[in-house]
Design a protein around this motif. Structure first.
Motif, mmCIF file in Angstrom:
data_model
loop_
_atom_site.group_PDB
_atom_site.id
_atom_site.type_symbol
_atom_site.label_atom_id
_atom_site.label_comp_id
_atom_site.label_asym_id
_atom_site.label_seq_id
_atom_site.Cartn_x
_atom_site.Cartn_y
_atom_site.Cartn_z
ATOM 1 N N ASN A 1 27.399 85.664 -13.536
ATOM 2 C CA ASN A 1 26.741 85.328 -12.077
ATOM 3 C C ASN A 1 25.889 86.407 -11.567
ATOM 4 O OD1 ASN A 1 28.611 82.907 -11.183
ATOM 5 N ND2 ASN A 1 30.133 84.358 -12.290
ATOM 6 N N THR B 1 25.549 84.535 -8.143
ATOM 7 C CA THR B 1 26.139 83.084 -7.766
ATOM 8 C C THR B 1 27.696 83.335 -7.643
ATOM 9 O OG1 THR B 1 26.336 82.751 -10.238
ATOM 10 C CG2 THR B 1 24.218 82.038 -8.995
ATOM 11 N N LYS C 1 26.322 77.345 -8.743
ATOM 12 C CA LYS C 1 25.154 78.247 -9.051
ATOM 13 C C LYS C 1 24.478 78.853 -7.698
ATOM 14 C CE LYS C 1 23.909 76.493 -13.529
ATOM 15 N NZ LYS C 1 24.325 75.127 -13.662
ATOM 16 N N LEU C 2 25.534 78.914 -6.544
ATOM 17 C CA LEU C 2 24.913 79.107 -5.346
ATOM 18 C C LEU C 2 25.312 80.728 -4.756
ATOM 19 C CD1 LEU C 2 25.733 75.926 -3.282
ATOM 20 C CD2 LEU C 2 23.490 76.632 -4.260
ATOM 21 N N GLY C 3 24.604 81.479 -3.993
ATOM 22 C CA GLY C 3 24.614 82.727 -3.637
ATOM 23 C C GLY C 3 25.514 83.032 -2.478
#
Length: 925
Positions: free
Chosen positions: A505, A511, A518-520
């Motif tokens: 990640n 992430t 796949k988001l922060g």
């Protein structure tokens, strides 16, 4: 000359030789005594020999090595030269000799630097003994800092997305309908070189991602260049030194583009987490050629470039990638190809550009399949043994028009891959152009997987052959900063489990998972940040994450829970956008990063963002209490994990708010903002008083529900009054023992639980809590077959099985078992605090951490006769060693000094200058 004179002369010459020899021996002995000094790892803006530096006032840093204890820098000199034609140089700065021990973040102070220019520099250092060390011929290349530096270079595209379809921040429930399927483009530009090159630098941004080819070959091995950003604010460009790659005569640039997060195509039949659309793929590039005769030439992206539809027929960061190799011949990016039939590029608008300073993503490790299973005549199942972020790399052979399709997955169900809970369908497809052998891997998409199912789809009468297959793990290519190993097999496995959660990640952002989102998600940055920095050089990634937060902050001051913010979740109200434990990374991370790396720009650059966020939180508070957010996400309760079950929102949200205010008061004081110091100190006191009034029961000495998180967070964050600390701690300990040393804390609370226990000497309890693999926890995940940290403590199959957020035990491995911490008032680990825990257990532990000054090492060996600690402290740093007083320690190593006034009467202390030391004690039964 008579014989007597000759003999006398020989004796005199012999005596001089003997004296010279003696002086040499004495000098050599002095050199050995004083040590050998070396300069190592010289960096500019945090990187060695960087190209594309995004400032004209760069900062220089270096590390020193010496084999003598107690060595320290006495002075330094920096000389900088501008490279000119014919490898000539022009001096632009000479710091002269500066009497200083400073070796970090020394700003350039010479003549004005130029954009797009190469510079060489020398570092010279002296130590207190007069030893001189040099590191010469380091270099850096400045980037294009302003729009005018790009000159006539334009953004170009094949097509343009209608304004009505552009949506940089869609709601999660939004629907995007397309009238047509947009084709991905490739671009081509021919140019001729007729003179001898002095230098050739290319500056390029391709959105969402690009691959740059020169004369048919990729110019690097990076993956998903450039890193993703908040594209309505800015995008990255990348700089390449192509001096030795461009040849005399005809040359050709070819560029392939992928969508990335710039555009998520809303296509049926492929997974799409959200439908963000900043525009269609586009390219901007400038090549500056400088020749030995003093002339120069510039090649800009413009309408003279040719474009064609790409052989990549589908590209989605979420849905996968399809390639039809029949669309273009292999030589399309070489000078043997004729592009007369190609269309001219379309000139379009695009975002502002800044140089990419983070390291690129790359393939960092490859896995051959452990097993291959034939499902049926046309389906193969491969197990690569490791759940990781990555792509499939396959070597194959088939006839023209034959197709192969690959489905990656992290879990199996009934003997087949399942993507049900990780984003479905996600697959890669390749259509063959001819019967030649092909090696292929996707260029612009990736997934989290351990398994892959390959479908062979030949035309009638054909056959598709798989000649080789492997899983390529991709991550950010930043270097390792530390290691941990021990004689405890389970702890080594847990460390490896968490490490894979981090590596999988750690891309352009940190992430949550490498497949469905796949988001922060931001809470990870301050809660897992310490674990990350003990293992990876994350300074540039942390800087980039904070820049993403600044670009994602709303006009009201809110820091959303994800950055870059590509989607606004509209289910659950604001629960998934406005959670203080997440947004507070905007305040806690800069403070932590400043302490870890010693770079005060973490505070300067983000101060306005921090102020804006605290104003927002102050406006949301009711009687100084915050009640919004997710609280202790994924804690262990009676229901399915998710929103906190055991801890009220007000506890975690307000605790973090209180912590933010204390940090801001410290930052304001450091930056000389005295009015802000008073403001934040007064407000913090009010929040603390209100928190205890609302949540603390003085009769039971419990906060709110009395959950482990409810007790641990106030203890760690300083909310408990001195007279109640012992009672609150006792309640926490009793709760853990009442559950047979099980923990219940989740994403937010578990770090604070571990830190509170360790701070109060309960490391044996931490050991007991995490050694049992029969109940939800790290060992339990391993027992269920996990090879990367999972989203839930119980490794549930219906959630992510490669997740970043719960790995807080890793910090304790390094700072507790290994004992490497930083002294309370230290910055940049200039004063290291070494206090290994559980020394009464027969356990070998080796930890190493690469501080800004160099490596700190603690090697703990245990035997029947006793225990030995070998400790290494880098030049420029010092250490305090804290060990149990009950043991008698013998110290080997020049310069170690005992400290008599012990802060803890149960401990004994030593002060160590830089160097190597050995602490020995014997076990007495």
């Amino acid at each position: 000359m008579n014989s007597t004179e000759h003999l006398t002369s020989k004796r005199f010459i012999g005596m001089k030789s003997f004296i010279r020899f003696c002086l040499y021996i004495i000098f050599s002995a002095m050199q050995m005594a004083y040590g050998q000094l070396r300069v190592s790892e010289v960096t500019v803006e945090g990187k060695e020999n960087p190209i594309g530096v995004q400032t004209l006032v760069p900062q220089f840093s270096w590390k020193l090595l010496s084999n003598a204890n107690g060595t320290y820098q006495k002075g330094y000199r920096i000389q900088v030269f501008q490279e000119t034609i014919n490898q000539q140089e022009r001096a632009v700065w000479d710091s002269e000799w500066v009497s200083s021990e400073k070796s970090l973040y020394i700003p350039y102070d010479g003549a004005s630097l130029l954009p797009g220019t190469s510079y060489r520099f020398h570092i010279a250092v002296k130590d207190q003994h007069g030893n001189l060390a040099k590191k010469e011929n380091n270099y850096f290349h400045t980037g294009l800092l302003k729009e005018e530096d790009w000159g006539n270079a334009k953004w170009i595209a094949k097509e343009q997305l209608p304004d009505s379809l552009i949506n940089p921040l869609p709601l999660s429930s939004s629907k995007l309908r397309l009238e047509k399927q947009y084709e991905l483009p490739v671009f081509r530009k021919s140019f001729k070189v007729t003179k001898k090159l002095s230098s050739a630098f290319a500056y390029i941004s391709g959105l969402g991602h690009f691959e740059l080819l020169l004369n048919g070959a990729a110019v690097d091995d990076a993956f998903l260049q450039p890193g993703w950003t908040k594209y309505d604010k800015e995008a990255f460009y990348v700089v390449y030194d192509l001096t030795n790659r461009i040849h005399q005569g005809d040359n050709v640039f070819g560029v392939l583009l992928g969508n990335g997060f710039y555009y998520v195509p809303p296509i049926k039949g492929r997974y799409q987490k959200h439908k963000v659309a900043f525009g269609l793929p586009k390219l901007k590039m400038k090549l500056i050629l400088r020749y030995d005769d003093g002339s120069s030439e510039v090649i800009d992206s413009n309408q003279s470039w040719k474009t064609h539809r790409s052989p990549i027929t589908f590209s989605s960061i979420y849905g996968g990638e399809d390639v039809d190799a029949r669309i273009l011949p292999e030589n399309w990016a070489t000078n043997t190809f004729n592009d007369d039939s190609w269309a001219k590029a379309l000139q379009v608008e695009g975002p502002a550009l800044i140089a990419q300073e983070i390291y690129p993503n790359k393939v960092m490790q490859s896995f051959k399949p452990l097993t291959e299973k034939v499902i049926d005549e046309k389906t193969r199942l491969y197990d690569f043994g490791q759940n990781a972020s990555g792509i499939i790399n396959i070597r194959m052979k088939a006839n023209k028009g034959d197709t192969i399709r690959i489905y990656p997955a992290e879990l199996l169900k009934d003997g087949r891959i399942t993507q049900k809970h990780t984003g479905s369908p996600h697959y890669y497809q390749y259509v063959f152009a001819d019967g030649k052998e092909v090696s292929w891997s996707p260029k612009f998409s990736y997934y989290g997987f351990r398994f892959a199912e390959v479908e062979l789809m030949p035309k009638s009468g054909s056959s598709v052959k798989i000649l080789g297959i492997q899983a390529d793990h991709i991550r950010n290519s930043t270097s390792h900063s530390g290691t941990f190993t021990s004689s405890d097999t389970l702890f080594n496995q847990i460390h490896n489990l968490i490490n894979w959660g981090i590596k999988s990640n750690m891309v352009s952002v940190f992430t949550d998972c490498p497949h469905r989102e796949k988001l922060g998600w931001l809470e990870q940055l301050h809660l897992m940040g310490p674990s990350v920095q003990y293992n990876f050089d994350a300074k540039l990634l942390f800087k980039k994450a904070l820049r993403d937060m600044r670009n994602s902050q709303t006009s009201s001051g809110l820091i959303p829970e994800i950055a870059p913010e590509y989607v606004q979740f509209d289910w659950g109200g604001d629960m998934f956008r406005d959670s203080p434990e997440w947004g507070s990374s905007a305040i806690i991370l800069p403070w932590y990063a400043y302490q870890w790396y010693g770079d005060i720009s973490f505070l300067h650059d983000n101060y306005d963002m921090m102020k804006g966020y605290l104003q927002y939180l102050q406006g949301k508070a009711k009687d100084h209490i915050l009640f919004q957010g997710l609280s202790d996400w994924y804690d262990i309760g009676p229901e399915r994990p998710g929103v906190s079950q055991l801890t009220p929102k007000g506890i975690t949200a307000t605790s973090i708010y209180y912590y933010d205010l204390g940090i801001m008061a410290k930052i304001a004081k450091l930056l000389g903002k005295e009015n802000d110091v008073n403001t934040y100190t007064i407000l913090q006191n009010k929040v603390g008083e209100s928190f205890n009034k609302h949540f603390f029961d003085p009769k039971t000495a419990k906060y709110a529900t009395g959950s482990q998180t409810s007790q641990a967070m106030p203890l760690y964050l300083g909310l408990v009054s001195p007279e109640n600390k012992e009672k609150v701690l006792e309640n926490l300990i009793q709760d853990i023992y009442s559950k047979d040393t099980s923990f219940t804390s989740g994403d937010v609370g578990h770090r604070y639980l571990i830190q509170v226990l360790s701070d109060h000497g309960y490391d044996q309890l931490i050991y007991d809590m995490h050694k049992d693999d029969t109940r939800p926890g790290y060992g339990y995940q391993i027992r269920k077959g996990a090879t990367a940290l999972t989203e839930s403590w119980a490794a549930l199959p219906n959630v992510s099985n490669n997740h970043f957020m719960l790995g807080h035990l890793m910090e304790w491995f390094h700072s507790g078992l290994g004992g490497i911490k930083q002294a309370p008032e230290s910055v940049g680990f200039q004063h290291v605090w070494i206090a290994p825990k559980l020394l009464d257990r027969k356990m070998d532990v080796q930890v190493q951490y690469e501080t800004p000054y160099g490596p700190v090492e603690v090697d703990r060996k245990t035997s029947i006769s006793g225990q030995i600690l070998t400790i290494q402290i880098p030049v420029g740093a010092r250490a305090t060693v804290e060990l149990p007083k009950a043991n008698h320690w013998k110290v080997l190593g020049e310069g170690a000094q005992p400290i008599k006034d012990a802060a803890n009467p149960l401990s004994q202390y030593w002060q160590l200058p830089s160097g190597k030391y050995e602490f020995q004690h014997e076990v007495i039964d």
